[in-house]
Design a protein around this motif. Sequence first.
Motif, PDB file in Angstrom:
ATOM      1  N   THR A  52     -26.931  33.232 -13.805  1.00 54.36           N
ATOM      2  CA  THR A  52     -26.890  31.777 -13.663  1.00 54.36           C
ATOM      3  C   THR A  52     -27.423  31.385 -12.295  1.00 54.36           C
ATOM      4  O   THR A  52     -27.126  32.053 -11.298  1.00 54.36           O
ATOM      5  N   ILE A  53     -28.197  30.319 -12.249  1.00 58.03           N
ATOM      6  CA  ILE A  53     -28.669  29.803 -10.964  1.00 58.03           C
ATOM      7  C   ILE A  53     -27.506  29.127 -10.250  1.00 58.03           C
ATOM      8  O   ILE A  53     -26.853  28.233 -10.803  1.00 58.03           O
ATOM      9  N   CYS A  54     -27.233  29.564  -9.016  1.00 57.72           N
ATOM     10  CA  CYS A  54     -26.125  29.014  -8.242  1.00 57.72           C
ATOM     11  C   CYS A  54     -26.656  28.102  -7.134  1.00 57.72           C
ATOM     12  O   CYS A  54     -27.764  28.279  -6.639  1.00 57.72           O
ATOM     13  N   ASN A  55     -25.831  27.131  -6.746  1.00 58.57           N
ATOM     14  CA  ASN A  55     -26.265  26.093  -5.815  1.00 58.57           C
ATOM     15  C   ASN A  55     -25.601  26.161  -4.446  1.00 58.57           C
ATOM     16  O   ASN A  55     -26.134  25.611  -3.483  1.00 58.57           O
ATOM     17  N   ASP A  56     -24.423  26.784  -4.364  1.00 56.63           N
ATOM     18  CA  ASP A  56     -23.724  26.774  -3.081  1.00 56.63           C
ATOM     19  C   ASP A  56     -22.847  28.016  -2.983  1.00 56.63           C
ATOM     20  O   ASP A  56     -22.557  28.675  -3.987  1.00 56.63           O
ATOM     21  N   MET A  57     -22.410  28.304  -1.739  1.00 59.19           N
ATOM     22  CA  MET A  57     -21.702  29.546  -1.477  1.00 59.19           C
ATOM     23  C   MET A  57     -20.762  29.361  -0.300  1.00 59.19           C
ATOM     24  O   MET A  57     -21.077  28.650   0.657  1.00 59.19           O
ATOM     25  N   ILE A  58     -19.575  30.007  -0.378  1.00 58.91           N
ATOM     26  CA  ILE A  58     -18.685  30.129   0.777  1.00 58.91           C
ATOM     27  C   ILE A  58     -18.078  31.523   0.767  1.00 58.91           C
ATOM     28  O   ILE A  58     -17.957  32.148  -0.287  1.00 58.91           O
ATOM     29  N   PHE A  59     -17.717  32.010   1.951  1.00 61.71           N
ATOM     30  CA  PHE A  59     -16.943  33.241   2.064  1.00 61.71           C
ATOM     31  C   PHE A  59     -15.628  32.913   2.751  1.00 61.71           C
ATOM     32  O   PHE A  59     -15.604  32.282   3.812  1.00 61.71           O
ATOM     33  N   LEU A  60     -14.523  33.345   2.129  1.00 61.38           N
ATOM     34  CA  LEU A  60     -13.202  33.091   2.676  1.00 61.38           C
ATOM     35  C   LEU A  60     -12.800  34.178   3.662  1.00 61.38           C
ATOM     36  O   LEU A  60     -11.905  33.981   4.482  1.00 61.38           O
ATOM     37  N   SER A  61     -13.445  35.334   3.530  1.00 66.95           N
ATOM     38  CA  SER A  61     -13.202  36.449   4.436  1.00 66.95           C
ATOM     39  C   SER A  61     -14.416  37.359   4.363  1.00 66.95           C
ATOM     40  O   SER A  61     -15.415  37.031   3.705  1.00 66.95           O
ATOM     41  N   GLU A  62     -14.358  38.520   5.015  1.00 66.05           N
ATOM     42  CA  GLU A  62     -15.485  39.446   4.949  1.00 66.05           C
ATOM     43  C   GLU A  62     -15.668  39.999   3.545  1.00 66.05           C
ATOM     44  O   GLU A  62     -16.759  40.466   3.197  1.00 66.05           O
ATOM     45  N   LYS A  63     -14.623  39.955   2.725  1.00 73.35           N
ATOM     46  CA  LYS A  63     -14.684  40.537   1.393  1.00 73.35           C
ATOM     47  C   LYS A  63     -14.780  39.503   0.273  1.00 73.35           C
ATOM     48  O   LYS A  63     -15.455  39.718  -0.730  1.00 73.35           O
ATOM     49  N   ILE A  64     -14.096  38.371   0.414  1.00 74.01           N
ATOM     50  CA  ILE A  64     -13.957  37.415  -0.687  1.00 74.01           C
ATOM     51  C   ILE A  64     -14.961  36.277  -0.531  1.00 74.01           C
ATOM     52  O   ILE A  64     -14.972  35.576   0.494  1.00 74.01           O
ATOM     53  N   GLY A  65     -15.816  36.098  -1.534  1.00 72.18           N
ATOM     54  CA  GLY A  65     -16.816  35.037  -1.529  1.00 72.18           C
ATOM     55  C   GLY A  65     -16.885  34.329  -2.866  1.00 72.18           C
ATOM     56  O   GLY A  65     -16.515  34.883  -3.911  1.00 72.18           O
ATOM     57  N   ILE A  66     -17.374  33.092  -2.834  1.00 75.46           N
ATOM     58  CA  ILE A  66     -17.451  32.243  -4.027  1.00 75.46           C
ATOM     59  C   ILE A  66     -18.861  31.677  -4.141  1.00 75.46           C
ATOM     60  O   ILE A  66     -19.417  31.167  -3.160  1.00 75.46           O
ATOM     61  N   LEU A  67     -19.442  31.747  -5.330  1.00 76.78           N
ATOM     62  CA  LEU A  67     -20.681  31.043  -5.655  1.00 76.78           C
ATOM     63  C   LEU A  67     -20.387  30.046  -6.757  1.00 76.78           C
ATOM     64  O   LEU A  67     -19.582  30.308  -7.645  1.00 76.78           O
ATOM     65  N   VAL A  68     -21.046  28.895  -6.732  1.00 75.29           N
ATOM     66  CA  VAL A  68     -20.929  27.930  -7.825  1.00 75.29           C
ATOM     67  C   VAL A  68     -22.326  27.466  -8.224  1.00 75.29           C
ATOM     68  O   VAL A  68     -23.235  27.420  -7.383  1.00 75.29           O
ATOM     69  N   GLY A  69     -22.497  27.132  -9.501  1.00 74.77           N
ATOM     70  CA  GLY A  69     -23.826  26.729  -9.946  1.00 74.77           C
ATOM     71  C   GLY A  69     -23.840  26.022 -11.263  1.00 74.77           C
ATOM     72  O   GLY A  69     -22.883  25.327 -11.636  1.00 74.77           O
ATOM     73  N   ARG A  70     -24.919  26.231 -11.976  1.00 72.78           N
ATOM     74  CA  ARG A  70     -25.157  25.501 -13.213  1.00 72.78           C
ATOM     75  C   ARG A  70     -24.100  25.817 -14.267  1.00 72.78           C
ATOM     76  O   ARG A  70     -23.494  26.884 -14.266  1.00 72.78           O
ATOM     77  N   ASP A  71     -23.937  24.882 -15.176  1.00 75.25           N
ATOM     78  CA  ASP A  71     -23.064  25.058 -16.340  1.00 75.25           C
ATOM     79  C   ASP A  71     -21.627  25.360 -15.935  1.00 75.25           C
ATOM     80  O   ASP A  71     -20.932  26.139 -16.597  1.00 75.25           O
ATOM     81  N   LEU A  72     -21.161  24.733 -14.836  1.00 74.44           N
ATOM     82  CA  LEU A  72     -19.788  24.919 -14.358  1.00 74.44           C
ATOM     83  C   LEU A  72     -19.443  26.399 -14.230  1.00 74.44           C
ATOM     84  O   LEU A  72     -18.356  26.842 -14.598  1.00 74.44           O
ATOM     85  N   THR A  73     -20.411  27.160 -13.715  1.00 73.73           N
ATOM     86  CA  THR A  73     -20.249  28.603 -13.583  1.00 73.73           C
ATOM     87  C   THR A  73     -19.947  28.954 -12.130  1.00 73.73           C
ATOM     88  O   THR A  73     -20.545  28.403 -11.210  1.00 73.73           O
ATOM     89  N   SER A  74     -19.028  29.876 -11.947  1.00 70.43           N
ATOM     90  CA  SER A  74     -18.721  30.381 -10.612  1.00 70.43           C
ATOM     91  C   SER A  74     -18.725  31.898 -10.642  1.00 70.43           C
ATOM     92  O   SER A  74     -18.488  32.518 -11.682  1.00 70.43           O
ATOM     93  N   TYR A  75     -19.028  32.500  -9.490  1.00 68.79           N
ATOM     94  CA  TYR A  75     -18.994  33.953  -9.308  1.00 68.79           C
ATOM     95  C   TYR A  75     -18.072  34.257  -8.131  1.00 68.79           C
ATOM     96  O   TYR A  75     -18.094  33.560  -7.115  1.00 68.79           O
TER      97      TYR A  75
END
Length: 766
Positions: free
Chosen positions: A288-311
């Motif tokens: 899925t094409i993702c639009n934005d990203m954050i990392f909460l720590s060195e290990k934990i990260g979040i991507l969000v993108g099209r079709d209400l999809t997150s990684y």
Amino acid sequence: MKLINYIFLIVCILVSFAANAQNTEIIDITPLGFSGNFQYVAYGKDNGIIAIADNNCIYTSKDTCKTWNVQKAPIDSICGLIMAEDQKTGFIYNLYQIYKTVDGGKTWLEHKPNGIPQVIDKRRVEYRNFFVKNIDTLFFIVTNRVNGMRIYMSIDSGDNWTEVAKDMDGNSYFSGIANMCFVTSNHGFAFGTAGFYAETKDGGLTWEKHVISHLTYFYDGVKCSDGTMIQVYDGSVPEVEGIKWAYFPNGGSYKMCTVSPKIIMLDLDGVRITQDMGSTWTLTVLATICNDMIFLSEKIGILVGRDLTSYVTIDGGETWTKYVHEGGEGFNSIYCKNSEECFITGKKGRVFATNDGGRTWNMQDVSNGALYEIEFPTNDVGYIVGPQVLLKTIDGGNTWSNNKIKMMMAKYIDFITEDVGYMGYSNSMPTIQKTTNGGGKWNYVFDDVYDEYKLFGDYYPFSFRNENEGAVCAHNVLLLTFDGGVSWSVACEMPEQTYLQNVLAIGENGWLMFSRNITTSCNYDKFYFCDNELNCSLIFSGEYSSSSGELQKINDTTYRFTYDTLDYISTDEGLTWNPVYTGLKGSKYLVDAHHGYSIYGGQIYKATFGIEELQVSVTKCADRSYELLPQFNGETIPVAIYLKDIEGNLTTIENNVEITNETSITIDIPDDIVSGMYSIYIESQNNQYMSVETEMIEITKKTPVNVIKENANYRIVGQTIYAFSKDIRLYTITGIEIPLQNGMVELQSGVYMLVNGKETQKVIIK
């Protein structure tokens, strides 16, 4: 081969539209936040992950994107989401409004940026981008579309602003500032989306602009551990002290963050990681094409993108787990058992169902791939087909069993009974299969004729009127079988550049066909009704529409086909067709001749259409007695009359009573109805008129209802009438005088004689 005999029938679309549009009601029944695309993501203390989607909803998750809570955003068309270091202060904004949170995204209040004018040089100011240096120091990029980008700076968390730069973009309407990064507390850069960058050496109080080629595009950048920064670009750039350039020419959108010792970049292809300050990159491709990203720590990260999809990653970006919110990944097909119970198949293996007319939806993950056609040959037994999978339910859709099949691209099913059905097609060689034991076993049913005309990639659907007789479209010919697919023959042939794309059995009367005529100047959609001798009449012809070609059997006598937002409906097994403006687009399912559902653009719609309007006025006759005056096109119609309280509860007053146009009827309120505010709700029993609800009326306790007048009939139910007169004398029907006390008497139901002077009148109280 038999050529079709054309009989052209002219249908006036515009007249139909005007006649029916006013009686069509379309409502969006998509649950809040059910579909859309994630655009921005941040983290709020005590509230968890915050994501903004293009449906103007704010999503929050406290379980790292597994589930989301949804609320409507206070503004439309959100352009950005910013959270400061304290994870409590944040902003969302569009071109003209800013909203601020101080509780980590739990609540948002409109924020007026003191010092940023609303108008510059008589042009309205637009907000373009927002950057956070620290909890106190913020930068806002604005423009009035005339004299370039301006940078405003705040040192008090966004309450007061000062202009620190202007004319930053050379009057380019589409230009903006893509990234702002400080490598030290004083030394920072702002990179324009096209052709320039700016540098500050005093913490942002002043900026020096550097113009490069207008073909150079800048994206995101981050600060490195060595005190420099990596900036992504496409084009040509000069050498600049403190900047390491990262060249990526695919024209995508880039987001970057530092997760020491790594730098992680998000683009259209997926996630890229460098551990050597940008010299080399590794790529993890995402589905899925993702639009934005954050990392909460060195290990934990979040991507969000099209079709209400997150990684989500828990290993610093090496591996990612995908989550999809509700119906985000999209819909394929819809099927309704009745006006309340509908099912939708999803593009990623989900089934969505409602049993209350779309007020609520539940979701089941039943497969790993796309699901296509769905149908229920009985109320309990239903089937869904997809690539290499056939799903079956025997409990009305509550649960689905997953059966493997060999067809790689099976898309269509047609079940004659709960046991006998057909399925197709494969992506290697178009085929059709048959089952006689409810999908347990399938056998190929095609011959050389079928194989000759069904070309590779020809996936058009088929239709069977019974277990043995069926038809399928194949390029410009129609193939028929009379032995359940063992043998096929060419029934008719259309002219060249005419492609038959859909066929539907119209009971035992014939076939409905849809074709698309492709010419050098224009493409036309055409619909034909063909009798059993394949004598065909052209029902409708119009220019190409992507929302055309659906054919459906509604019940044994009612059928329909769709052309854009018009649906042509036959209630006499295809003999006559009437255009109805449903207003529905996309994939549709009509429950009957007046109600339907559709899925379009990730949304779910419900419509009532083609129904005459019923108007009713209400007049109070007496306490707990009302006169209704109906007005409609026609003479008489059967209706049910209800009393509706303020909570929407219905109490039956009259059931299946006939009303006549412009002829009043009187209704009486039952004794067990408590006092309060109600409306009168009238529902047509023949499904040809829209239900109507009157204005609210106040129903009070029983009170005397009238004063006796001469030559009048009085009608009461469980009530009394008080008569008052100084001159009259009142008798029972048997001649016994009823004494008046002070000229007044209370009367119960009955027949009385009223004597006034020499005249005698009969009084009837019912």
